[in-house]
Design an enzyme around this catalytic site. Sequence first.
Site, mmCIF file in Angstrom:
data_model
loop_
_atom_site.group_PDB
_atom_site.id
_atom_site.type_symbol
_atom_site.label_atom_id
_atom_site.label_comp_id
_atom_site.label_asym_id
_atom_site.label_seq_id
_atom_site.Cartn_x
_atom_site.Cartn_y
_atom_site.Cartn_z
ATOM 1 N N LYS A 104 0.851 -1.186 0.000
ATOM 2 C CA LYS A 104 0.000 0.000 0.000
ATOM 3 C C LYS A 104 0.887 1.236 0.000
ATOM 4 O O LYS A 104 1.204 1.823 1.024
ATOM 5 C CB LYS A 104 -0.916 -0.004 1.224
ATOM 6 C CG LYS A 104 -2.119 0.915 1.091
ATOM 7 C CD LYS A 104 -3.095 0.395 0.048
ATOM 8 C CE LYS A 104 -4.342 1.253 -0.037
ATOM 9 N NZ LYS A 104 -5.259 0.818 -1.097
ATOM 10 N N SER A 294 -8.447 -0.328 -4.857
ATOM 11 C CA SER A 294 -8.687 0.017 -3.464
ATOM 12 C C SER A 294 -10.189 0.180 -3.241
ATOM 13 O O SER A 294 -10.939 -0.761 -3.416
ATOM 14 C CB SER A 294 -7.910 1.282 -3.093
ATOM 15 O OG SER A 294 -7.717 1.343 -1.689
#
Length: 502
Positions: A104, A294
């Site tokens: 991430k 996401s």
Amino acid sequence: AGDERIVGICINPSGGGTASAAVVEELRAAVERFKLSGKFVVAYADSYTQGQYYLASAADRIYVQPQGEIDWRGISFTVPFFRSLLDRLGVKTEVFRPAACPYKSAVEPYVMTRMSDENRSQMTALAESAWKTILDQVSASRGIPVERLDAAADDLSAMMPQQAVRLGMIDDTIYEDEFETLLGAAADKDGSHRRIPLDLYISTLVQRNGYSENTIALIYADGQILDGDMESDGYVFGTALASKLRRARTDADIKSVVLRVNSPGGSSDIVWREMELLREVKPVVVSMGEYAASGGYYISAPADVIVADRMTITGSIGVYGIMFDLGNALSSKLGITFDGVKTNPSADMSMLRGVDATERKAIMRGVDRVYDTFTRLVAEGRNLPLERVMEIAGGRVWSGSDAVEIGLADTNGGLSEALAIAADKAGIADDYSIYEFRMPPSPLETWIELLTSTAVEAAGLDMSDMTRAGMVRDMIVENPFLATDRGIQTLMPLNIKLMNLR
């Protein structure tokens, strides 16, 4: 393809505007479908960018101006890092990211000066997957071995048009008047053909199939997802999108729904809930565009079928929190200090000071909770074991090609394929209409759109300057941290652009 007035298509990608790699992939597929009619497709340009050539490679014949070039050099990603700048300004940054989310990487530019090993690995895989898609499709269309096309990118040999002809990437180098002669010969025998621009051609079309009470709703989620109930280009407001899904669910004439997702993520839970309720009563198909990552993947997971372009950027199943401490910067650089009162220790938690141990623990609990929820919902929506989801999550982005292989998507294709699947699942493939849920342009927007090209030319504006201005806007105005500067977020790595058709 079915219009008897049209005998062929001429592709000239030299005009203004941009399109992402995934959109060019869908446009190219449409050109390939057109060719099945037996009509010709030719391409001509003064020069070709890589994206323009990728599109033009679907043509039967490709021409370029003798002094032009073909920009053929592969795919790269360049990430700006702001850590040193923030240090100079005295801005402190604190990141909250689960240990299970090493990929991430959206926060990396603010706390690092180079890509992490994990981010380098995922970006390399993404670039290589997209490049393989382009090489394979150009190879199939032009009959050139993939290895030769790849070698041409290594030594930049295709940039010289005469060498591109020898490589087989271009059919000939000719001037525009010579191309017009060739085009006339291809179109008819006596040179009486006429050309019509695509936008004008579209304006001449009428609805040929009539209206059907069997309707497929086409709903768009285009942009970063924010909380709120409004409409705005470039952003998706969760309450507004949820309302559209609710309308589609309760309308008896709507037999199935296609949600076109082109979003890097954001606040997604209210939309996810409506997707779950919708799927209980009618088929739901997600069509992924440039990216559905996401939070964009979060809202896609409940769908019955997920269709992704090969060069779609998807996945990024992960979460993070970020807090900026501007207190020292404002004090030391601008001489601004703050004082006040509070009833509780964390009542003044903001960017004006750093977080304390209690606040840090609370934010981390929230981050872990969102990640646990995200992975669980993906496992349920995709019918995958949670352990498998954890293996492919971690905040990692995947190409659409890889997403199909690992189970995050069902098939590769574009919006046309998604609509066909939705019709089939609803049992209405032989009789249906498409209804688009979208905000109509205002009279001012319509007027501006009609006059834009004329105004740009009349004003003598330099399109290269406008492009550079747009890049600055992408980096500053559209930076998600300026809109959502802190807190827990599900956003993909910043501003990934595989390739633009410019």
